[in-house]
Design a protein around this motif. Structure first.
Motif, short mmCIF file in Angstrom:
data_model
loop_
_atom_site.label_atom_id
_atom_site.label_comp_id
_atom_site.label_asym_id
_atom_site.label_seq_id
_atom_site.Cartn_x
_atom_site.Cartn_y
_atom_site.Cartn_z
N ALA A 1 0.83 -1.21 0.00
CA ALA A 1 0.00 0.00 0.00
C ALA A 1 0.87 1.26 0.00
O ALA A 1 0.58 2.22 -0.72
CB ALA A 1 -0.93 -0.01 1.21
N LYS A 2 1.93 1.24 0.78
CA LYS A 2 2.83 2.40 0.82
C LYS A 2 3.57 2.58 -0.50
O LYS A 2 3.82 3.71 -0.94
CB LYS A 2 3.81 2.26 1.98
CG LYS A 2 3.15 2.40 3.34
CD LYS A 2 4.17 2.46 4.47
CE LYS A 2 3.49 2.78 5.79
NZ LYS A 2 4.47 2.99 6.90
N ALA A 3 3.91 1.47 -1.16
CA ALA A 3 4.58 1.56 -2.45
C ALA A 3 3.65 2.16 -3.50
O ALA A 3 4.07 2.97 -4.32
CB ALA A 3 5.05 0.17 -2.89
N VAL A 4 2.39 1.75 -3.48
CA VAL A 4 1.42 2.31 -4.42
C VAL A 4 1.20 3.79 -4.15
O VAL A 4 1.18 4.62 -5.06
CB VAL A 4 0.08 1.54 -4.33
CG1 VAL A 4 -0.99 2.24 -5.16
CG2 VAL A 4 0.26 0.10 -4.81
N LYS A 5 1.05 4.14 -2.87
CA LYS A 5 0.84 5.53 -2.50
C LYS A 5 2.01 6.41 -2.96
O LYS A 5 1.82 7.57 -3.37
CB LYS A 5 0.67 5.64 -0.99
CG LYS A 5 0.44 7.06 -0.46
CD LYS A 5 -0.88 7.63 -0.93
CE LYS A 5 -1.15 8.98 -0.32
NZ LYS A 5 -2.38 9.60 -0.86
N ALA A 6 3.22 5.86 -2.91
CA ALA A 6 4.41 6.61 -3.31
C ALA A 6 4.60 6.66 -4.82
O ALA A 6 5.53 7.31 -5.31
CB ALA A 6 5.66 5.99 -2.67
N GLY A 7 3.73 5.98 -5.56
CA GLY A 7 3.82 5.99 -7.01
C GLY A 7 5.00 5.20 -7.56
O GLY A 7 5.53 5.52 -8.63
N LEU A 8 5.42 4.17 -6.85
CA LEU A 8 6.57 3.39 -7.28
C LEU A 8 6.23 2.51 -8.48
O LEU A 8 5.07 2.16 -8.71
CB LEU A 8 7.08 2.53 -6.12
CG LEU A 8 7.55 3.27 -4.88
CD1 LEU A 8 8.11 2.28 -3.85
CD2 LEU A 8 8.60 4.32 -5.21
N ASP A 9 7.25 2.15 -9.21
CA ASP A 9 7.12 1.29 -10.38
C ASP A 9 7.07 -0.16 -9.90
O ASP A 9 8.08 -0.73 -9.47
CB ASP A 9 8.32 1.53 -11.31
CG ASP A 9 8.22 0.76 -12.63
OD1 ASP A 9 7.34 -0.11 -12.76
OD2 ASP A 9 9.04 1.04 -13.52
N ILE A 10 5.89 -0.77 -10.00
CA ILE A 10 5.67 -2.13 -9.52
C ILE A 10 5.47 -3.04 -10.72
O ILE A 10 4.58 -2.80 -11.54
CB ILE A 10 4.45 -2.20 -8.58
CG1 ILE A 10 4.62 -1.22 -7.41
CG2 ILE A 10 4.25 -3.63 -8.07
CD1 ILE A 10 3.37 -1.07 -6.56
N ARG A 11 6.28 -4.08 -10.83
CA ARG A 11 6.20 -4.99 -11.98
C ARG A 11 6.06 -6.44 -11.51
O ARG A 11 6.44 -6.78 -10.40
CB ARG A 11 7.45 -4.85 -12.85
CG ARG A 11 7.73 -3.44 -13.32
CD ARG A 11 8.93 -3.39 -14.24
NE ARG A 11 9.39 -2.01 -14.46
CZ ARG A 11 10.45 -1.68 -15.20
NH1 ARG A 11 11.17 -2.63 -15.78
NH2 ARG A 11 10.80 -0.40 -15.33
N LEU A 12 5.53 -7.25 -12.42
CA LEU A 12 5.41 -8.69 -12.19
C LEU A 12 6.24 -9.40 -13.25
O LEU A 12 5.73 -9.81 -14.29
CB LEU A 12 3.94 -9.13 -12.29
CG LEU A 12 2.90 -8.32 -11.52
CD1 LEU A 12 1.51 -8.95 -11.70
CD2 LEU A 12 3.25 -8.24 -10.04
N PRO A 13 7.53 -9.56 -13.02
CA PRO A 13 8.41 -10.03 -14.10
C PRO A 13 8.40 -11.52 -14.36
O PRO A 13 8.83 -11.96 -15.43
CB PRO A 13 9.79 -9.59 -13.61
CG PRO A 13 9.69 -9.61 -12.12
CD PRO A 13 8.28 -9.18 -11.82
N HIS A 14 7.92 -12.32 -13.40
CA HIS A 14 8.09 -13.76 -13.54
C HIS A 14 7.10 -14.49 -12.65
O HIS A 14 6.70 -13.99 -11.60
CB HIS A 14 9.53 -14.14 -13.16
CG HIS A 14 9.90 -15.57 -13.45
ND1 HIS A 14 9.85 -16.12 -14.71
CD2 HIS A 14 10.32 -16.57 -12.62
CE1 HIS A 14 10.24 -17.38 -14.66
NE2 HIS A 14 10.52 -17.68 -13.40
N PHE A 15 6.70 -15.68 -13.10
CA PHE A 15 5.76 -16.52 -12.36
C PHE A 15 6.49 -17.68 -11.70
O PHE A 15 7.22 -18.43 -12.36
CB PHE A 15 4.69 -17.06 -13.30
CG PHE A 15 3.82 -18.13 -12.72
CD1 PHE A 15 2.82 -17.82 -11.81
CD2 PHE A 15 3.99 -19.46 -13.09
CE1 PHE A 15 2.01 -18.81 -11.27
CE2 PHE A 15 3.18 -20.47 -12.56
CZ PHE A 15 2.19 -20.13 -11.65
N VAL A 16 6.32 -17.82 -10.40
CA VAL A 16 6.81 -18.98 -9.65
C VAL A 16 5.63 -19.56 -8.90
O VAL A 16 4.99 -18.86 -8.10
CB VAL A 16 7.93 -18.59 -8.66
CG1 VAL A 16 8.39 -19.82 -7.88
CG2 VAL A 16 9.10 -17.94 -9.38
#
Length: 308
Positions: free
Chosen positions: A240-255
């Motif tokens: 939630a804090k990362a989203v609020k800060a506008g950070l670049d969030i990626r899903l690079p790989h599936f495990v």
């Protein structure tokens, strides 16, 4: 050093009419006790200090020189002697300049000694700290520009760990596992529902059920500074804090951690984690509502892999 005990009592409850349409809502204080010790009590660089054969975390000298590393692989451990050596072997293969930090969280089976023999830096506590608190401790001890989080009871090949490191190297702030949990079931697990619901409320339905609750995931230093190491003890709050800060969030790989995660029937009968993790999501929701008037914080678009 003495650590401040911290539970959920005293946290402001979530307003029922904003989360449950008039039904009595559960507040973070109503869920199981999370932290035996507060990560906030650790204020500086941390190092291993031996006391009676078992090391205790103590603040290091903030002025002491520390060698920067490319990657810190952080592994919380509690009684994982059967898997920890194999986990460390894979972790050391992630990057040529990787350090491996094992946070032995009240372990009783010699996992800490095995980890040290395998070449990891070990920070050991005599008593359990609480679920996920080891991540916060490890982050404060880390020297890496990139922090990669895995678990001590799950052997994941280095080839499946490197994509998370590469994502941060390529500019992402947060790299999450592109794992969303089983949803095509008659009864969907409460944790899976909580992940999807929270991401939707955060304005990030594009994340699906991806969450730092699951490993592997990685952070860059910018993300660590934005969310704070303490928040890593409550993974949905960190998100939630990362989203609020506008950070670049990626899903690079599936495990597929659902299939790899060992089913601990004895533990689940005695101390089921579902209510605790759902409580973490309520805690994140409470924080989000407290800092956002309308909760509309879109943030950057997420980049996902095509693997499912």
């Amino acid at each position: 050093m003495r650590y401040r005990r911290e539970g959920r009592a005293g946290r402001k409850p979530v307003k029922p009419n904003r989360v449950s349409r008039g039904r009595k809502a559960a507040s973070p204080a109503s869920f199981p006790f999370r932290r035996r010790y507060s990560p906030r009590a650790i204020t500086g660089p941390v190092d291993e200090a031996t006391a009676g054969g078992v090391s205790d975390l103590r603040p290091g000298d903030a002025s002491a020189e520390r060698t920067e590393r490319a990657v810190s692989v952080i592994i919380p451990v509690m009684n994982e002697r059967r898997t920890i050596a194999a986990v460390i072997r894979q972790a050391k293969r992630v990057h040529k300049d990787a350090e491996v930090i094992v946070v032995a969280n009240g372990t009783r089976d010699g996992s800490d000694a095995i980890a040290k023999a395998a070449g990891a830096r070990v920070i050991s506590f005599r008593e359990p700290l609480g679920h996920d608190v080891g991540r916060s401790v490890g982050a404060q001890a880390a020297n890496g520009r990139i922090l990669l989080f895995i678990d001590g009871d799950m052997v994941i090949k280095a080839e499946d760990l490197r994509p998370f490191v590469r994502a941060i190297e390529d500019g992402a702030d947060v790299a999450l596992n592109d794992y969303h949990g089983p949803t095509r079931m008659r009864r969907v697990h409460g944790v899976v529902l909580a992940k999807h619901a929270l991401n939707t409320i955060l304005g990030r339905s594009d994340l699906g059920g991806a969450s730092p609750t699951a490993v592997p995931h990685a952070l860059g230093r910018r993300a660590l500074q934005a969310v704070g190491a303490d928040a890593l003890a409550v993974p949905p709050l960190a998100l939630a804090k990362a989203v609020k800060a506008g950070l670049d969030i990626r899903l690079p790989h599936f495990v597929d951690v659902g299939k790899r995660n060992p089913l601990r029937r004895k533990r689940e009968r005695a101390r089921p984690l579902e209510p605790l993790i759902v409580g973490d999501h309520l805690e994140a929701l409470h924080w989000w509502m407290s800092v956002s008037e309308d909760g509309d914080n879109g943030g950057p678009s997420v980049k996902t892999s095509n693997v499912r």
